[in-house]
Structures are given as C-alpha cells and as structure tokens.
Design a protein around this motif. Structure first.
Motif, PDB file in Angstrom:
ATOM      1  N   THR A  55       0.725  -1.067   0.019  1.00  0.00           N
ATOM      2  CA  THR A  55       0.030   0.174  -0.024  1.00  0.00           C
ATOM      3  C   THR A  55       0.760   1.172  -0.122  1.00  0.00           C
ATOM      4  OG1 THR A  55      -1.740   0.985   0.891  1.00  0.00           O
ATOM      5  CG2 THR A  55      -0.093   0.060   2.477  1.00  0.00           C
ATOM      6  N   VAL A  56       0.191   2.285   0.177  1.00  0.00           N
ATOM      7  CA  VAL A  56       0.963   3.709   0.133  1.00  0.00           C
ATOM      8  C   VAL A  56       0.902   4.045   1.578  1.00  0.00           C
ATOM      9  CG1 VAL A  56       0.399   4.002  -2.383  1.00  0.00           C
ATOM     10  CG2 VAL A  56      -1.126   4.638  -0.464  1.00  0.00           C
ATOM     11  N   PRO A  57       1.685   5.242   1.736  1.00  0.00           N
ATOM     12  CA  PRO A  57       1.937   5.874   3.123  1.00  0.00           C
ATOM     13  C   PRO A  57       0.662   6.345   3.751  1.00  0.00           C
ATOM     14  CG  PRO A  57       3.819   6.618   1.744  1.00  0.00           C
ATOM     15  CD  PRO A  57       2.773   5.781   0.989  1.00  0.00           C
ATOM     16  N   TRP A  58      -0.350   6.947   2.669  1.00  0.00           N
ATOM     17  CA  TRP A  58      -1.697   7.488   3.153  1.00  0.00           C
ATOM     18  C   TRP A  58      -2.612   6.445   3.256  1.00  0.00           C
ATOM     19  CZ3 TRP A  58       1.264   8.376  -1.326  1.00  0.00           C
ATOM     20  CH2 TRP A  58       0.628   8.143  -2.401  1.00  0.00           C
ATOM     21  N   CYS A  61       8.516  -2.808   6.857  1.00  0.00           N
ATOM     22  CA  CYS A  61       6.978  -3.339   6.831  1.00  0.00           C
ATOM     23  C   CYS A  61       6.291  -3.008   8.153  1.00  0.00           C
ATOM     24  CB  CYS A  61       6.697  -4.702   7.050  1.00  0.00           C
ATOM     25  SG  CYS A  61       7.388  -5.873   8.377  1.00  0.00           S
ATOM     26  N   VAL A  62       5.191  -2.387   8.387  1.00  0.00           N
ATOM     27  CA  VAL A  62       4.532  -2.223   9.619  1.00  0.00           C
ATOM     28  C   VAL A  62       3.476  -3.386   9.873  1.00  0.00           C
ATOM     29  CG1 VAL A  62       2.377  -0.714  10.313  1.00  0.00           C
ATOM     30  CG2 VAL A  62       4.098   0.134   9.135  1.00  0.00           C
ATOM     31  N   VAL A  63       3.624  -4.080  11.070  1.00  0.00           N
ATOM     32  CA  VAL A  63       2.788  -5.279  11.290  1.00  0.00           C
ATOM     33  C   VAL A  63       1.386  -5.012  11.842  1.00  0.00           C
ATOM     34  CG1 VAL A  63       4.553  -6.823  10.967  1.00  0.00           C
ATOM     35  CG2 VAL A  63       4.016  -5.779  13.497  1.00  0.00           C
ATOM     36  N   PHE A  72       2.471   1.922  17.416  1.00  0.00           N
ATOM     37  CA  PHE A  72       3.816   2.145  17.933  1.00  0.00           C
ATOM     38  C   PHE A  72       4.896   2.413  16.673  1.00  0.00           C
ATOM     39  CE2 PHE A  72       2.093  -0.981  20.587  1.00  0.00           C
ATOM     40  CZ  PHE A  72       2.077  -0.147  21.968  1.00  0.00           C
ATOM     41  N   GLY A  73       6.020   3.082  16.834  1.00  0.00           N
ATOM     42  CA  GLY A  73       6.671   3.307  15.603  1.00  0.00           C
ATOM     43  C   GLY A  73       6.006   4.360  14.582  1.00  0.00           C
ATOM     44  N   ARG A  74       6.041   4.174  13.145  1.00  0.00           N
ATOM     45  CA  ARG A  74       5.592   4.812  12.404  1.00  0.00           C
ATOM     46  C   ARG A  74       4.762   4.037  11.356  1.00  0.00           C
ATOM     47  NH1 ARG A  74       8.818   4.542   7.685  1.00  0.00           N
ATOM     48  NH2 ARG A  74      10.765   3.810   7.820  1.00  0.00           N
ATOM     49  N   PHE A  75       4.297   4.481  10.335  1.00  0.00           N
ATOM     50  CA  PHE A  75       3.614   4.219   9.283  1.00  0.00           C
ATOM     51  C   PHE A  75       4.619   4.027   8.008  1.00  0.00           C
ATOM     52  CE2 PHE A  75       0.553   2.759   5.890  1.00  0.00           C
ATOM     53  CZ  PHE A  75      -0.131   1.586   6.457  1.00  0.00           C
ATOM     54  N   LEU A  76       4.330   3.571   6.904  1.00  0.00           N
ATOM     55  CA  LEU A  76       5.324   3.433   5.619  1.00  0.00           C
ATOM     56  C   LEU A  76       5.250   4.856   5.244  1.00  0.00           C
ATOM     57  CD1 LEU A  76       3.578   0.178   3.732  1.00  0.00           C
ATOM     58  CD2 LEU A  76       5.385   0.622   5.315  1.00  0.00           C
ATOM     59  N   SER A  77       6.442   5.254   4.652  1.00  0.00           N
ATOM     60  CA  SER A  77       6.703   6.731   4.359  1.00  0.00           C
ATOM     61  C   SER A  77       6.796   6.746   2.889  1.00  0.00           C
ATOM     62  CB  SER A  77       8.194   7.394   5.000  1.00  0.00           C
ATOM     63  OG  SER A  77       9.148   6.591   4.433  1.00  0.00           O
ATOM     64  N   THR A  78       6.893   8.140   2.431  1.00  0.00           N
ATOM     65  CA  THR A  78       7.133   8.353   0.787  1.00  0.00           C
ATOM     66  C   THR A  78       8.600   7.848   0.328  1.00  0.00           C
ATOM     67  OG1 THR A  78       7.407  10.294   1.363  1.00  0.00           O
ATOM     68  CG2 THR A  78       5.421  10.074   0.269  1.00  0.00           C
TER      69      THR A  78
END
Ligand code: ADP
Ligand code: MG
Lengths: 435, 241
Positions: free
Chosen positions: A131-134, A161-163, A145-151
């Motif tokens: 998927t995309v960051p947005w 990855c984000v789990v 926790f942490g961050r989501f995917l970025s550009t």
C-alpha cells in the motif's frame, strides 16, 4: 391528601392481588413475556444493526472501493484453460481515477497477497498489503507504535513493514517487534511500526476479537496483515501468482492491483463519483473483472433492512402483548363477577362508581406494571444471555425500555378499563343480592 | 356539591324522611310490576320503626329506597329536605356513606378482609385518614364486644358476632338513620337477643332506627310498626310505652 389516597389505593390493590397470588402471577406472565420479548427482540435487532453499521463505517463512508474480481468467463471455461490469466485493476486505472475524476481527494491502490511470514522459529500465514503511506487516511488503521510507511520507503522500495497488532500477538509474543526482521517470501523486512484497526466502542472491541478468531478460520487462514510499500511489493513479489485449483491443477494469474480505494471530501459527492468511476472503468474493462463497493450505500441498505426488521419484530412482540392484555381482561372480568357482592357492599357503604373504577383499574395497573418491571428485568437478561453464549451482539436502548413500560401501562389501562367500568355500573341492589 | 351532612342536621322535631304517594315498579318484559304503591310515610328523627309484612310484600324494596340504594319510580321522597329522585348517583353514594348505616340479614361482610378492615370500609370512602379510621374501628369493635377479635376473618366468627361487626360497620360514619333488614333472621334466639339489645341501646342514644322483621317480638320494641301487604301500607300501629 391525594398522594395519601393513592398510597392507600395501591396498598389495597396489592392486598387484593396478594390474596389471589397464583392467579395474579399467571395473569402477569402474559405481560412479562410480552414485555421481555419486546425488549429482547429490539435489543437483538439493534445489536445486529449497530454491528452492521460499524463494520460498514470501518470501510469508510466517504470511500468508494473498486475491487478486482475474477471475470465470470474465466470461471466458467472448464475446457480450454489459459495458462496465464490476466485481469483486474491496473496502475493505469488508478492514474485515470486520479486525473479523470475531479472530486477524488485521496486515492489508495492496494496489492494484497497471502504469504507465510517467519520470525525466529515462528511461522504464520499473513496477508501482505502492498500500500501507500496515506493508507491510514482512508481506513480505520492507525499506527500504534513506531511509524507507518513513508514516501521515502516508497521511493527507494525499502524492505520495511508495518505489522498488524494481531500478527504481533501471534508471532512476537513478548518481544518488541520494532526493529526486528521478518522473513516474508524470500526476503527480510524490518518492522518500523505496529498498526491496529481503530475501534470505536468496548462492545465492538469484544467483537473485533471474535472477528479476528472468526476470520482466522475462514479467510484463507490469515492471522493478520503486514503492510509493505506498494513499490517494494511490486519489485519483490512481481505480479504473477501461482494458483492451485481443483479443476485444472496449477494456473498462473497476473493481477496488478487487488483494490483501489477512492475517497471524496464530502458525503454528497459519493454517489456522483461512484457514477464517474463506473463510466470510466467500464470503458477500459470489458471483461467485467471488477466490482464497486460503496460503504455508504451498504450503510443505507442496512438501515432500510433494519427498519423492516424492527417493524416485523416489533409487531410480533406487540401481538404477544395484545394476547397478554386480552388474558388480563379475561381474568379481570372473572374477578369482577366473582366479587360482585363485594362491589354491592362497597356501593351500599358509600363507594361512588368512580371509587369502584379506581379500585379495579388500580389492580389491573398494578398487575401490568409489576409484569412490566419483571418483563424489563427478564427482557434485559435474555439479550445478555444471548451475547454471552453466542457471538451475537445485543444493545438495549433506553427507548425500548420506555416503550415496553409504556405499552404495559397502556395495556393495563385499555384492558382494565372495561371490566372496571362494568363493575362500577352494576346495580348496587342486584350485586348485593348476588351470592 | 351539596353537603348532606349539614342538610340533615339533627332536629328532634322535624321529620327525617317524608314519602308522598311514592311507588316503585319493575319492568318485567312488557309487564310493569308494581312492588310498592301509595306509600305515604313520615319518620322523625330518633324514631324506632319496625316494618312488617309477609315475604314478597315489598319490605326490602322500601328499605332500599329509604337507604338511597334505589330511586322511586314515582312520587316524592324527601330525605332531610332533599328530593332523592333528583339526586345523581354520586350524591346518592354520598348520602349512603355519610347518613345511612345498613345492616343486612346475611351480614354482608367481605370475607377476605379482617374485622377491623370490614368496619373501616365506610370510613375509607368518607376520606378518613388511615390512623383515624383504624382508631375508630377499634373503638366500634369494642363497643359491640369484639375488641379482642379485630384481626379475625368473618368466617372465624359466629353469626351473632358477624352481625355485631355489621352493626359496628353501620355505625362507622355516625349515621342519622340505621336500616336493618331482618337483622336477626339468620341468628339463633340468644344471638338475636344480643343484637336487639344493641339496637335498643342505639335507639336510646337517639339514633333513628328502621328495622324490617318477621318477628312480632322485635316489633313490640319499636315505637311504631308499619305493616305492608302487596306493596301497600295496610296498618300503622303505635306502641305505647
Ligand atoms: N329487581 C327486581 N325485579 C323485579 N322484581 C323484583 C325486583 N326486586 C324485587 N322484586 C319483586 O318485588 C317484590 C318485593 O320484593 P321485596 O321487597 O324483596 O320483598 P320482601 O323483602 O318484603 O320479602 C317481590 O315480589 C319481588 O319479586
Ligand atoms: Mg326482604
């Protein structure tokens, strides 16, 4: 003075009902079951409705979801199987939506595939969501926790990855997942964040758990999702998947995107935009290899269905209350004729017609009101038991309690008034003579 | 609303009730059955009157009319100066409650209520407070010699005792007239004598008593005996003391 009088009337009424306690109990049963079925049915109906509403709301009411479907002719053709099947949404489609439909605010293309994930010695079936960051903007997924995917992740096709919370629970146990490497397919991905679906209420939290366990059995055995940049997924997994089918053995499929989610700014723009999406996509997809899902429409349909459901359940419950009311009237008629002499005596000793009406009406009302209260208690226990022993959700609204109580009072007045008036209008001399 | 209590102010010299050319008939299908006719009767306050006559002669009907349980078909009935024929149902109920005390042959106590509660019924409809009516009921029960039986049910009492409860109940609102329809009819002679003694005492206290009876013995206690036959007054006999 008046309050004092009412107290005595109630006292006398209770006394009289107590004298015939078996009969009173049996009579009240009709109301008890009537009221409790009203409450239970409305609670089950309301629970189902809220469930549906929330599930749909999680899809996003301003979203339009376009999903890849296996085209029908591919499914039907059993004889001449193609080795390579190519269908579904493409990156071009996403671009066309972006450029061709002005109201579209956010657009999210997703690639979804089932994979095995490995961390240390723990293995689990997961769903990869390219998927995309947005993505969080248009879904109920939030980074915990942490961050989501970025550009930047996207641009450099990073192996990050984000789990999903559920995956964390299943695979990491007590380890902090952040910074760990998970092997998915042939490659390793570094965990940069933990995400969870945002949950609205406690009740739906319990629900979510059930959903999770429910879908674990059902949907391809996935424990949960792992979000990876779309570009990375395209790069590492390609667009081909090997499909096993019972009819033909193995076949190869090529699908670029599993879904494209489009969001508009305003609810009012949803339906026109859906129209534009439809026109646009049908021009490029003759094969009918997509479906359009509009949560808003689903929500409205669910609401309409719910209304019918409530009316039907309500009518059934109302009929049972009516039957209870008729039962009460029947008993009160019997009571009146049984107590004819008492009525004559009271009249001879100075009771006005009104006093007799009040006496019998208050007995009926006490009967229906206590039936109503017991019915409310029983009616609240039934939905509780239903939720407790099945996975069905129930919601008791204060409105349904008020309705049930109001109805039981109304039944008392409507079905009590006639016997009471009959008692009052009897001739005192005749009733005195009655043995 | 008229305050009947006041309208019927106790006056030894003015008549308590006056009946003029009164008749009562029942409609049986198309046939009109005259149960009482040409009743002319004046009863003054404090009088003790016996009504006698064979069964079916209209004694109970007359008593019910006097007690405002029923309305005359024709003629005038003045109770304390008020024409009963023109009163509505609520007003009749008020008169019955406040000014009349009924004693019936078969007692007519409410079986589910205890003695005290039975005595309290008339007071309940006159708006007595719970405490006041309970206190007065105990007083009345003691007066008829049943002070120790107040929590009993009527069925636990003898006929004579039950009738004494009925008299206590009739006295609850301190009525101006006491109407008794064959009060000793269901009793053995000993209990009957008890009842008659109580009635005598009430008379001596100045109550107006109207008693329907078959018993010549009772009739001799009354000041006046009115004899009915086929709905007519055939004889009025004044007992000298
Ligand atoms: N409600 C009624 N309908 C028709 N006839 C009645 C009714 N009540 C009384 N009667 C008749 O009136 C007559 C007088 O009755 P009643 O006053 O009870 O007599 P008594 O008390 O002297 O024995 C009787 O013949 C009785 O049948
Ligand atoms: Mg009689």
């Amino acid at each position: 003075m008046v309050g004092f009088r009412i107290k005595r009337i109630i006292k006398l009424g209770i006394k009289s009902l107590w004298m015939h306690r078996l009969r009173s109990t049996l009579t009240a049963l009709g109301i008890i079951f009537g009221v409790s079925s009203v409450i239970a049915m409305l609670a089950i109906g309301e629970g189902a409705s809220r469930d549906a509403q929330e599930k749909i709301a999680q899809l996003g009411s301003r979203n339009i979801i376009i999903r890849t479907m296996q085209p029908p002719e591919d499914k039907a053709a059993t004889g001449q199987q193609q080795i390579l099947k190519e269908y579904g949404l493409t990156y071009n489609d996403a671009e066309r939506f972006q450029n061709g439909i002005p109201d579209v605010q956010v657009i999210v293309p997703n690639r979804r595939l089932s994979q095995q994930a490995l961390y240390r010695n723990r293995r689990a079936s997961i769903e990869v969501i390219g998927t995309v960051p947005w993505y969080p903007e248009i879904s109920s997924v939030r980074t915990k926790f942490g961050r989501f995917l970025s550009t930047t992740d996207m641009r450099y096709k990073r192996g990050v990855c984000v789990v999903d919370e559920r995956v964390v629970k299943e695979m990491f146990a007590f380890d902090d997942p952040l910074g760990q490497d998970v092997k998915i397919g042939a490659d390793y991905y570094r965990v940069v964040g933990v995400a969870a679906e945002q949950v609205k209420s406690k009740a739906s939290a319990a629900d979510k758990d059930k959903d999770a366990t429910g879908s674990k059995k059902a949907a391809g055995g996935n424990v949960g999702g792992i979000y990876i940049p779309l570009t990375t997924v395209k790069d590492r997994f390609g667009e081909m998947t090997l499909q096993a089918s019972s009819a033909t053995g193995m076949s190869l499929e090529r699908v670029q995107l599993q879904e494209i989610i489009v969001q508009v700014q305003d609810i009012d723009q949803v339906l026109p935009t859906r129209q534009s999406v439809e026109t646009l996509i049908s021009r490029f997809h003759k094969k009918n290899d997509y479906e359009i899902v509009v949560p808003l429409e689903l929500m409205r349909q669910a609401r309409d269905f719910q209304r019918i459901f409530t009316i039907v359940l309500g009518s059934i419950a109302a009929i049972s209350l009516l039957v209870g009311g008729i039962g009460i009237m029947n008993i009160m008629m019997a009571t009146v004729s049984e107590r004819t002499q008492e009525i004559g005596i009271r009249r001879a000793l100075g009771a006005k017609k009104r006093d007799i009406v009040i006496q019998f009406l208050s007995e009926t009302l006490l009967l229906t009101l206590s039936g109503g209260v017991l019915g409310i208690i029983l009616g609240s226990l039934i939905p509780w038991a239903v939720s407790h022993f099945s996975e069905m959700r129930t919601v008791i609204t204060s409105g349904s309690l008020a309705l049930a109580f109001g109805i039981s009072t109304a039944v008392g007045i409507v079905f009590g008034l006639y016997p009471a008036c009959r008692a009052a209008n009897m001739d005192p001399i005749d009733s005195l003579r009655h043995e | 609303m008229i305050e009947f209590r006041e309208a019927l102010t106790f006056d030894k010299n003015s008549p308590t009730l006056v009946m003029k050319d009164l008749y009562k008939s029942y409609q049986l299908g198309t046939v009109e059955l005259r149960v009482l006719r040409d009743i002319n009767l004046t009863i003054t306050s404090g009088e003790y009157v016996a009504i006698m006559g064979p069964s079916g002669s209209g004694k109970s009907t007359l008593l019910n009319l006097i007690g405002c349980l029923d309305r005359p078909t024709g003629g005038d009935y003045l109770l304390g100066g008020h024409s009963v024929g023109t009163l509505d149902d609520d007003q009749l109920s008020m008169i019955r409650g406040a000014c009349v005390g009924f004693v019936f042959q078969s007692f007519k106590l409410i079986a589910q209520l205890n003695i005290l509660e039975n005595i309290e019924i008339p007071m309940y409809y006159q708006g007595y407070s719970e405490q006041a009516s309970a206190a007065r009921a105990i007083e009345l029960a003691e007066m008829v010699g049943l002070g120790d039986r107040t929590r009993h049910r009527p069925s636990e009492l003898s006929g004579g005792q039950q009738q004494r409860v009925a008299i206590a109940r009739a006295l609850a609102n301190d009525p101006l007239i006491i109407l008794a329809d064959e009060p000793t009819g269901n009793l053995d002679s000993a209990s009957g004598t008890d009842i008659l003694k109580i009635l005598d005492r009430l008379h001596s206290e100045g109550k107006t008593l109207i008693v329907v009876t078959h018993d010549e013995h009772i009739a001799t206690r009354a000041q006046r005996v009115i004899r009915l036959l086929d709905g007519r007054i055939v004889q009025v006999q004044v007992n000298e003391r």
